[in-house]
Design a protein around this motif. Structure first.
Motif, PDB file in Angstrom:
ATOM      1  N   UNK A 177      18.397   6.729 143.624  1.00 26.70           N
ATOM      2  CA  UNK A 177      17.825   8.042 143.889  1.00 26.70           C
ATOM      3  C   UNK A 177      18.384   9.077 142.913  1.00 26.70           C
ATOM      4  N   UNK A 178      19.671   8.975 142.587  1.00 30.87           N
ATOM      5  CA  UNK A 178      20.254   9.911 141.626  1.00 30.87           C
ATOM      6  C   UNK A 178      19.629   9.724 140.243  1.00 30.87           C
ATOM      7  N   UNK A 179      19.403   8.458 139.832  1.00 33.87           N
ATOM      8  CA  UNK A 179      18.787   8.196 138.543  1.00 33.87           C
ATOM      9  C   UNK A 179      17.386   8.801 138.484  1.00 33.87           C
ATOM     10  N   UNK A 180      16.608   8.587 139.557  1.00 36.29           N
ATOM     11  CA  UNK A 180      15.237   9.092 139.578  1.00 36.29           C
ATOM     12  C   UNK A 180      15.215  10.614 139.527  1.00 36.29           C
ATOM     13  N   UNK A 181      16.084  11.256 140.343  1.00 37.35           N
ATOM     14  CA  UNK A 181      16.136  12.710 140.354  1.00 37.35           C
ATOM     15  C   UNK A 181      16.603  13.249 139.008  1.00 37.35           C
ATOM     16  N   UNK A 182      17.581  12.576 138.404  1.00 42.15           N
ATOM     17  CA  UNK A 182      18.094  13.011 137.108  1.00 42.15           C
ATOM     18  C   UNK A 182      17.031  12.875 136.028  1.00 42.15           C
ATOM     19  N   UNK A 183      16.281  11.770 136.032  1.00 40.35           N
ATOM     20  CA  UNK A 183      15.250  11.561 135.015  1.00 40.35           C
ATOM     21  C   UNK A 183      14.169  12.638 135.111  1.00 40.35           C
ATOM     22  N   UNK A 184      13.756  12.937 136.354  1.00 47.68           N
ATOM     23  CA  UNK A 184      12.735  13.959 136.540  1.00 47.68           C
ATOM     24  C   UNK A 184      13.225  15.325 136.052  1.00 47.68           C
ATOM     25  N   UNK A 185      14.458  15.693 136.410  1.00 46.89           N
ATOM     26  CA  UNK A 185      15.011  16.985 136.010  1.00 46.89           C
ATOM     27  C   UNK A 185      15.216  17.070 134.505  1.00 46.89           C
ATOM     28  N   UNK A 186      15.643  15.975 133.886  1.00 47.16           N
ATOM     29  CA  UNK A 186      15.882  15.983 132.445  1.00 47.16           C
ATOM     30  C   UNK A 186      14.572  16.021 131.666  1.00 47.16           C
ATOM     31  N   UNK A 187      13.562  15.326 132.177  1.00 44.85           N
ATOM     32  CA  UNK A 187      12.254  15.396 131.523  1.00 44.85           C
ATOM     33  C   UNK A 187      11.726  16.828 131.540  1.00 44.85           C
ATOM     34  N   UNK A 188      11.891  17.507 132.674  1.00 45.17           N
ATOM     35  CA  UNK A 188      11.457  18.895 132.791  1.00 45.17           C
ATOM     36  C   UNK A 188      12.256  19.793 131.842  1.00 45.17           C
ATOM     37  N   UNK A 189      13.576  19.518 131.763  1.00 45.95           N
ATOM     38  CA  UNK A 189      14.438  20.294 130.857  1.00 45.95           C
ATOM     39  C   UNK A 189      14.008  20.090 129.407  1.00 45.95           C
ATOM     40  N   UNK A 190      13.704  18.837 129.037  1.00 43.56           N
ATOM     41  CA  UNK A 190      13.288  18.553 127.664  1.00 43.56           C
ATOM     42  C   UNK A 190      11.975  19.262 127.327  1.00 43.56           C
ATOM     43  N   UNK A 191      11.066  19.279 128.299  1.00 42.91           N
ATOM     44  CA  UNK A 191       9.777  19.944 128.057  1.00 42.91           C
ATOM     45  C   UNK A 191       9.974  21.436 127.828  1.00 42.91           C
ATOM     46  N   UNK A 192      10.831  22.060 128.623  1.00 47.23           N
ATOM     47  CA  UNK A 192      11.095  23.488 128.453  1.00 47.23           C
ATOM     48  C   UNK A 192      11.777  23.764 127.114  1.00 47.23           C
ATOM     49  N   UNK A 193      12.690  22.857 126.721  1.00 46.99           N
ATOM     50  CA  UNK A 193      13.447  23.059 125.486  1.00 46.99           C
ATOM     51  C   UNK A 193      12.549  22.968 124.264  1.00 46.99           C
ATOM     52  N   UNK A 194      11.565  22.074 124.305  1.00 50.98           N
ATOM     53  CA  UNK A 194      10.678  21.921 123.158  1.00 50.98           C
ATOM     54  C   UNK A 194       9.799  23.159 122.941  1.00 50.98           C
ATOM     55  N   UNK A 195       9.503  23.853 124.031  1.00 46.41           N
ATOM     56  CA  UNK A 195       8.627  25.030 123.929  1.00 46.41           C
ATOM     57  C   UNK A 195       9.395  26.320 123.678  1.00 46.41           C
ATOM     58  N   UNK A 196      10.700  26.239 123.612  1.00 50.41           N
ATOM     59  CA  UNK A 196      11.525  27.429 123.405  1.00 50.41           C
ATOM     60  C   UNK A 196      12.291  27.313 122.096  1.00 50.41           C
ATOM     61  N   UNK A 197      12.455  28.402 121.453  1.00 49.90           N
ATOM     62  CA  UNK A 197      13.210  28.421 120.193  1.00 49.90           C
ATOM     63  C   UNK A 197      14.685  28.654 120.508  1.00 49.90           C
ATOM     64  N   UNK A 198      15.418  27.572 120.663  1.00 54.86           N
ATOM     65  CA  UNK A 198      16.837  27.673 121.007  1.00 54.86           C
ATOM     66  C   UNK A 198      17.658  26.821 120.049  1.00 54.86           C
ATOM     67  N   UNK A 199      18.966  27.058 120.041  1.00 56.69           N
ATOM     68  CA  UNK A 199      19.897  26.310 119.186  1.00 56.69           C
ATOM     69  C   UNK A 199      19.970  24.847 119.649  1.00 56.69           C
ATOM     70  N   UNK A 200      19.639  23.872 118.769  1.00 56.69           N
ATOM     71  CA  UNK A 200      19.663  22.450 119.164  1.00 56.69           C
ATOM     72  C   UNK A 200      21.024  22.004 119.716  1.00 56.69           C
ATOM     73  N   UNK A 201      22.103  22.526 119.113  1.00 52.46           N
ATOM     74  CA  UNK A 201      23.450  22.139 119.582  1.00 52.46           C
ATOM     75  C   UNK A 201      23.694  22.628 120.998  1.00 52.46           C
ATOM     76  N   UNK A 202      23.236  23.826 121.310  1.00 59.50           N
ATOM     77  CA  UNK A 202      23.399  24.376 122.655  1.00 59.50           C
ATOM     78  C   UNK A 202      22.550  23.599 123.653  1.00 59.50           C
ATOM     79  N   UNK A 203      21.347  23.185 123.231  1.00 65.21           N
ATOM     80  CA  UNK A 203      20.463  22.399 124.105  1.00 65.21           C
ATOM     81  C   UNK A 203      21.120  21.067 124.457  1.00 65.21           C
ATOM     82  N   UNK A 204      21.663  20.415 123.452  1.00 69.39           N
ATOM     83  CA  UNK A 204      22.312  19.121 123.692  1.00 69.39           C
ATOM     84  C   UNK A 204      23.480  19.251 124.659  1.00 69.39           C
ATOM     85  N   UNK A 205      24.284  20.289 124.477  1.00 71.25           N
ATOM     86  CA  UNK A 205      25.440  20.504 125.354  1.00 71.25           C
ATOM     87  C   UNK A 205      25.000  20.801 126.779  1.00 71.25           C
ATOM     88  N   UNK A 206      23.961  21.635 126.926  1.00 71.82           N
ATOM     89  CA  UNK A 206      23.465  21.981 128.252  1.00 71.82           C
ATOM     90  C   UNK A 206      22.841  20.758 128.937  1.00 71.82           C
TER      91      UNK A 206
END
Length: 294
Positions: free
Chosen positions: A28-57
């Motif tokens: 359940x933790x893996x599934x919840x984490x995958x869903x949350x990370x996929x959402x995070x990745x989608x938001x990150x791709x549409x925003x102009x942010x520092x790649x190093x900061x994105x990776x750390x976050x």
């Protein structure tokens, strides 16, 4: 306190939590984490942010989502350690501390010893029922066993009589089946606790040689308690004579006049056997005592 029972209960509880987490909560933790990370990745791709900061976050988010709950971490997380200790002390070796001087000079107060748990067969932990026969105690063995009158207490003594033996101790000389144990007088032993010297003998049992102490100031007469099998023994002012019943053992301390043993409280049943003592692994007061013994 039955430490084996405590370890058994802890092993079961921590094992259940570990298994529940391993095959249910972790997925359940893996599934919840995958869903949350996929959402995070989608938001990150549409925003102009520092790649190093994105990776750390992203890394911090993943660690937080995958972290075990505290109740799992502090129960199931200890399961591998608890089960390893439980199996080791149940089937291989178990540590004990020598609390009294009844086995001086072989063992002294403060010796930390190891006991072989499979020398006399494999026994189920907690129940202490033998399931695999791997030999029996022999005369001369130093054995740990549960005190017959209070099985919650562990004792350590030397085996002097096995089932069927006739043990005689008269005028402080030990005889088994009509044969005297050979003894040789050696230098007296200084007892620091009593600030006195005791006669010391080298005693031979079969192929084993060990030392025993005799206090000539103490009478040879024994005042026994009532115990099961008492009818197999006779006592007088010179000592005693006992016939060891089947499935039982006769135990004596090497400090012959300062040991409460089978002379007083009777025979040790096979079911009470813990194992064969064989090694001093530590004595904080005297490191030179570390090593094997007979």
């Amino acid at each position: 306190m039955n430490f084996a029972l405590i370890l058994f209960v802890l092993s079961i509880v921590s094992g259940v939590v570990w298994a529940y987490d391993r095959w249910h909560l972790r997925g359940r933790r893996f599934a919840a984490a995958k869903s949350a990370l996929d959402e995070f990745d989608a938001r990150s791709r549409s925003a102009a942010v520092n790649p190093e900061a994105v990776t750390k976050e992203r890394s911090a988010l993943r660690d937080r989502l995958m972290r075990e709950p505290a109740w799992v971490e502090y129960t199931g997380g200890f399961f591998p350690v608890i089960i390893s200790v439980f199996l080791l002390r149940s089937f291989v070796v178990e540590p004990f501390r020598i609390p009294s001087g009844s086995m001086i000079p072989t063992l002294v107060v403060g010796d930390l010893i190891l006991v072989n748990k499979f020398s006399y067969g494999i026994r189920l932990p907690v129940l202490n029922t033998k399931v695999i026969d791997n030999g029996n105690p022999q005369r001369g063995d130093v054995m740990v066993f549960r005190y017959p009158k209070d099985p919650s207490v562990d004792y350590i003594k030397r085996v002097v009589g096995v089932p069927g033996d006739e043990v005689v101790y008269r005028d402080k000389r030990l005889t088994v089946n009509g044969v005297d144990y050979p003894t040789e007088r050696v230098d007296d032993y200084f007892d620091g606790d009593r600030v006195s010297y005791l006669q010391q003998y080298q005693e031979t049992v079969g192929s084993l040689t060990h030392r025993v102490l005799v206090d000539e100031r103490r009478p040879a007469e024994v005042n026994p308690e009532n115990f099961e099998g008492r009818e197999n023994c006779s006592y007088d002012v010179h000592g005693f004579r006992c016939k060891v019943p089947a499935g039982h053992y006769f135990m004596m301390g090497d400090n012959r006049d300062n040991s409460l043993d089978s002379r007083y409280w009777g025979f040790v049943p096979d079911a009470n056997i813990v194992g064969k003592a064989f090694f001093v692994w530590m004595n904080l007061s005297d490191l030179s005592r570390i090593g094997s013994f007979h």
